[in-house]
Write a protein that holds these residues in place. Structure first.
Motif, mmCIF file in Angstrom:
data_model
loop_
_atom_site.group_PDB
_atom_site.id
_atom_site.type_symbol
_atom_site.label_atom_id
_atom_site.label_comp_id
_atom_site.label_asym_id
_atom_site.label_seq_id
_atom_site.Cartn_x
_atom_site.Cartn_y
_atom_site.Cartn_z
ATOM 1 N N ASN A 158 0.846 -1.185 0.000
ATOM 2 C CA ASN A 158 0.000 0.000 0.000
ATOM 3 C C ASN A 158 0.887 1.243 0.000
ATOM 4 N N ILE A 159 0.493 2.266 -0.760
ATOM 5 C CA ILE A 159 1.264 3.507 -0.763
ATOM 6 C C ILE A 159 0.340 4.701 -0.556
ATOM 7 N N LEU A 160 0.921 5.784 -0.067
ATOM 8 C CA LEU A 160 0.201 7.039 0.088
ATOM 9 C C LEU A 160 1.152 8.191 -0.223
ATOM 10 N N PRO A 161 0.963 8.880 -1.347
ATOM 11 C CA PRO A 161 1.776 10.062 -1.633
ATOM 12 C C PRO A 161 1.429 11.182 -0.652
ATOM 13 N N VAL A 162 2.454 11.859 -0.132
ATOM 14 C CA VAL A 162 2.242 12.947 0.824
ATOM 15 C C VAL A 162 3.196 14.095 0.495
ATOM 16 N N ALA A 163 2.900 15.234 1.102
ATOM 17 C CA ALA A 163 3.776 16.409 0.972
ATOM 18 C C ALA A 163 4.121 16.917 2.359
ATOM 19 N N LYS A 164 5.381 17.312 2.541
ATOM 20 C CA LYS A 164 5.836 17.855 3.825
ATOM 21 C C LYS A 164 6.056 19.353 3.682
ATOM 22 N N HIS A 165 5.426 20.105 4.580
ATOM 23 C CA HIS A 165 5.616 21.555 4.661
ATOM 24 C C HIS A 165 5.896 21.889 6.112
ATOM 25 N N GLY A 166 7.170 22.154 6.429
ATOM 26 C CA GLY A 166 7.527 22.382 7.821
ATOM 27 C C GLY A 166 7.241 21.146 8.643
ATOM 28 N N PRO A 167 6.566 21.286 9.777
ATOM 29 C CA PRO A 167 6.284 20.120 10.613
ATOM 30 C C PRO A 167 5.057 19.330 10.175
ATOM 31 N N THR A 168 4.362 19.795 9.119
ATOM 32 C CA THR A 168 3.095 19.179 8.722
ATOM 33 C C THR A 168 3.268 18.298 7.492
ATOM 34 N N VAL A 169 2.694 17.104 7.579
ATOM 35 C CA VAL A 169 2.666 16.186 6.434
ATOM 36 C C VAL A 169 1.205 15.931 6.095
ATOM 37 N N SER A 170 0.864 16.050 4.826
ATOM 38 C CA SER A 170 -0.537 15.878 4.441
ATOM 39 C C SER A 170 -0.653 15.114 3.141
ATOM 40 N N ALA A 171 -1.795 14.421 3.003
ATOM 41 C CA ALA A 171 -2.123 13.734 1.755
ATOM 42 C C ALA A 171 -2.588 14.753 0.728
ATOM 43 N N SER A 222 -6.691 7.565 10.967
ATOM 44 C CA SER A 222 -7.967 6.881 10.778
ATOM 45 C C SER A 222 -8.740 7.634 9.707
ATOM 46 N N THR A 223 -9.184 6.913 8.680
ATOM 47 C CA THR A 223 -9.829 7.575 7.562
ATOM 48 C C THR A 223 -10.909 6.669 6.974
ATOM 49 N N PRO A 224 -11.979 7.250 6.453
ATOM 50 C CA PRO A 224 -13.012 6.411 5.833
ATOM 51 C C PRO A 224 -12.537 5.838 4.510
ATOM 52 N N GLY A 225 -13.022 4.659 4.201
ATOM 53 C CA GLY A 225 -12.701 4.015 2.933
ATOM 54 C C GLY A 225 -13.921 3.306 2.385
ATOM 55 N N ARG A 226 -13.998 3.224 1.073
ATOM 56 C CA ARG A 226 -15.107 2.549 0.410
ATOM 57 C C ARG A 226 -14.660 1.156 0.005
ATOM 58 N N VAL A 227 -15.380 0.138 0.438
ATOM 59 C CA VAL A 227 -15.009 -1.247 0.168
ATOM 60 C C VAL A 227 -15.212 -1.563 -1.311
ATOM 61 N N VAL A 245 -9.990 -1.532 -0.151
ATOM 62 C CA VAL A 245 -10.722 -0.279 0.072
ATOM 63 C C VAL A 245 -10.119 0.839 -0.767
ATOM 64 N N GLU A 246 -10.975 1.801 -1.105
ATOM 65 C CA GLU A 246 -10.532 3.022 -1.772
ATOM 66 C C GLU A 246 -10.570 4.137 -0.739
ATOM 67 N N ALA A 247 -9.374 4.683 -0.434
ATOM 68 C CA ALA A 247 -9.273 5.713 0.603
ATOM 69 C C ALA A 247 -8.190 6.714 0.220
ATOM 70 N N LEU A 248 -8.454 7.982 0.481
ATOM 71 C CA LEU A 248 -7.501 9.065 0.207
ATOM 72 C C LEU A 248 -6.961 9.003 -1.217
ATOM 73 N N THR A 270 -19.048 1.741 3.429
ATOM 74 C CA THR A 270 -18.016 2.627 3.976
ATOM 75 C C THR A 270 -17.537 2.082 5.316
ATOM 76 N N VAL A 271 -16.227 1.958 5.436
ATOM 77 C CA VAL A 271 -15.615 1.492 6.688
ATOM 78 C C VAL A 271 -14.539 2.494 7.085
ATOM 79 N N THR A 272 -14.098 2.412 8.326
ATOM 80 C CA THR A 272 -12.973 3.227 8.778
ATOM 81 C C THR A 272 -11.747 2.335 8.879
ATOM 82 N N VAL A 273 -10.673 2.752 8.204
ATOM 83 C CA VAL A 273 -9.417 2.000 8.278
ATOM 84 C C VAL A 273 -8.436 2.772 9.151
ATOM 85 N N HIS A 274 -7.599 2.023 9.850
ATOM 86 C CA HIS A 274 -6.691 2.614 10.827
ATOM 87 C C HIS A 274 -5.259 2.213 10.494
#
Length: 363
Positions: free
Chosen positions: A238-251, A293-298, A312-315, A334-338
């Motif tokens: 599984n992969i998730l591309p993210v960006a780092k700006h200072g102390p914050t990392v976001s999808a 923790s984020t919602p995902g569609r099965v 699941v499809e999430a983010l 819809t489920v929540t994945v952790h």
């Protein structure tokens, strides 16, 4: 000791092996792990002397054997597509390398019957290969390799045609048997789980290149780059591309990803998180910090009985979550994945490992 020194193989303008260097010690188990057409068999053929490299050298115990044909080497090789002498009995198939070596008849008989006992062939020694099942023919080829006592033993997906119980038994027995002989054992597989079960050392291959080599658990837990992590994950990483700006990392959709202090020293920019299916769960994590923790569609659920693979499809990504037990969730639900992000590998824009997991990946 077998040394490959910058070995390459180009056939009809197509690169099969590219600049491979590695050293394999006597008495060690060395796994070649990669998908079909990644170069495992091509590399084994070079090691055996069945093919000569286009560039580079092969040395055995310090002697240059580049281009020395297989018949002049003490090598045993077993393919997934087994090869036996169809007109000879199982006994004579196993005994053939011993007769070539002109061993005394009592010693030949003892070695043949010992190998047949290990591989459950005792009652089939008088049959010909055409009277055997595919799995029995494969066991005959393995027994012949076993009695040869070769310096180099090459097993190319050798257990693929065997039933589950025998496959599990031989996974445990074969490395021990060949290691006791002092042989260099090279074992090719497409299955990450098999590499972990066998242990030893693992070289991951991708498009004819060795992307990493080292102790199997070390390569699994600390892949040096994203392609190695992908190779050593089944189901897919599984992969998730993210960006780092200072102390914050976001999808990409702005969701904050709590990676904590371990990315503090990294420059701002794009990164990729990598995590295996067993590190993504439908159950809330008991970790105090670092949980996404984020919602995902099965999309689909695969139930094996003791485990469930939930796609699941999430983010904006397609992930696979592996949970113990049965999870009866339906497509579209819809489920929540952790995700405990302490278990994530962080790769930079060049797909090199930039930050290791804080919590070691389970094997």
């Amino acid at each position: 000791m077998l040394t490959l020194d910058a070995v390459s193989s180009v056939v009809d303008g197509e690169t099969h092996i590219a600049d491979v260097s590695m050293t394999l010690e006597h008495g060690t188990l060395n796994i070649l792990l990669g998908p079909t057409l990644s170069g495992k068999t091509s590399l084994m053929r070079l090691m055996a002397g069945l093919d000569a490299p286009t560039d580079g050298r092969l040395l055995f115990d310090g002697h240059d054997v580049t281009g020395v044909p297989v018949r002049q080497r003490n090598v045993a090789m077993v393919y997934q597509q087994f090869i036996n002498y169809p007109t000879l009995s199982v006994y004579e198939n196993i005994a053939s390398p011993l007769r070539v070596a002109r061993l005394p008849k009592p010693e030949i008989d003892r070695k043949v019957r010992d190998a047949a006992g290990l591989l459950r062939l005792e009652g089939m020694l008088d049959r010909t290969p055409l009277e055997l099942s595919g799995g029995q023919q494969q066991r005959t080829a393995l027994a012949r390799a076993l009695v040869k006592q070769a310096d180099l033993v090459l097993l190319d997906e050798p257990l693929a045609n065997l039933d589950y119980k025998l496959r599990e038994e031989l996974r445990a027995e074969l490395p021990r048997i060949f290691a006791a002989s002092g042989a260099i054992l090279v074992y090719a597989t497409t299955e990450p789980e098999e590499a972990l079960l066998l242990g030893g050392n693992t070289a991951t291959l991708h498009q004819g290149r060795v992307t990493q080599m080292g102790p199997t658990l070390e390569v699994y837990r600390r892949p040096v780059n994203l392609i190695t992590a992908r190779t050593f994950s089944d189901p897919p990483l599984n992969i998730l591309p993210v960006a780092k700006h200072g102390p914050t990392v976001s999808a990409d959709d702005g969701t904050v990803v709590p990676l904590g202090e371990r990315i503090a020293g990294l420059p701002d920019g794009r990164f990729t998180l990598g995590f295996r299916p067993h590190e993504l769960s439908l159950r809330p994590s008991d970790a105090a910090t670092g949980v996404l923790s984020t919602p995902g569609r099965v999309a689909v659920t695969e139930i094996t009985g003791s485990e469930s693979f939930v796609h699941v499809e999430a983010l904006g990504q397609r992930w696979v979550a592996l949970d113990h037990g049965i999870h009866e969730v339906s497509p579209g639900q819809t489920v929540t994945v952790h995700l405990d992000t302490r278990r994530c590998m962080v790769f930079d824009a060049d797909e090199r490992l930039a930050a290791e997991p804080i919590v070691a990946a389970a094997a």
